[in-house]
Design an enzyme around this catalytic site. Structure first.
Site, short mmCIF file in Angstrom:
data_model
loop_
_atom_site.label_atom_id
_atom_site.label_comp_id
_atom_site.label_asym_id
_atom_site.label_seq_id
_atom_site.Cartn_x
_atom_site.Cartn_y
_atom_site.Cartn_z
CB ALA A 1 7.32 1.71 -4.86
CG ASP A 2 0.70 3.02 -4.80
OD1 ASP A 2 0.55 4.04 -5.26
OD2 ASP A 2 -0.19 2.48 -3.90
CB THR A 3 3.26 3.56 0.31
OG1 THR A 3 4.56 3.20 -0.13
CG2 THR A 3 3.11 3.40 1.82
N GLY B 1 3.68 -1.75 -2.36
CA GLY B 1 3.73 -2.80 -3.56
C GLY B 1 5.17 -2.43 -4.00
#
Length: 198
Positions: free
Chosen positions: A69-71, A106
């Site tokens: 995940a990436d924010t 994501g």
């Protein structure tokens, strides 16, 4: 089955969200450089980095479920990363003050058989108007420095947000409904997700 889940993230917030589901999992920080590609928008950036993180860890641990995940916090199409110092944190909070911004996370999933699914969630966050003193007081809380956009909605930063539109967990760093849907697409239905080893 859960001993085969790896969270490809060093984020304590993501660990807490997965743990809240009661799942047993391991954590393996990805070895990925988090840089924006020229011309890439914030949604594309979050989606690409999530996939790269999941792929990198899956390459080291084949045969496992791997969650990446990436924010990214974005305003006016501009991605705001983690502030380098308190001055940059203050500048970010001034930029967000009194207006709406987007939080993109994501999320990517690699299955034990190598199957892959990915998606990106967007949540709109509306900030109250902040004075310079309020910004300084918030930064003094110590939450700003390791957070995209310089705030944590799950902590004292909850008082900054007037309202949100969309998934709350997305702002914290892992859209759980989206992740559940990816597991379903890769062959783990909801009923089995509830029965995952605890």
């Amino acid at each position: 089955m859960t001993e085969d889940i790896i969270l490809a993230s060093a984020s304590p917030r993501r660990r807490e969200l997965l743990a809240a589901l009661g799942w047993k999992f391991s954590v393996e920080p990805p070895r990925v450089e988090e840089k924006m590609i020229c011309g890439e928008n914030p949604r594309e950036l979050a989606a690409r980095l999530a996939a790269e993180k999941a792929d990198e860890v899956a390459g080291r641990f084949p045969g496992k479920w791997v969650v990446g995940a990436d924010t990214v916090v974005a305003v006016d199409g501009r991605a705001l990363g983690k502030p380098r110092d308190e001055a940059e944190a203050a500048a970010m909070l001034r930029l967000l003050s009194g207006r709406a911004h987007s939080v993109f996370t994501g999320v990517a999933l690699v299955a034990p058989d190598g199957g892959k699914r990915a998606g990106c969630e967007e949540t709109k966050v509306h900030f109250r108007r902040l004075t310079d003193d309020e910004i300084a007081d918030y930064i003094a809380q110590g939450e700003s420095m390791d957070k995209a956009g310089a705030y944590a909605v799950q902590g004292s930063g909850a008082l900054l947000a007037d309202r949100i539109e969309g998934c709350y967990f997305n702002i914290v760093g892992l859209p759980l409904f989206r992740l559940s849907a990816l597991f379903e697409e890769l062959g783990l239905p909801l009923a089995e997700q509830w029965r995952v080893e605890r």
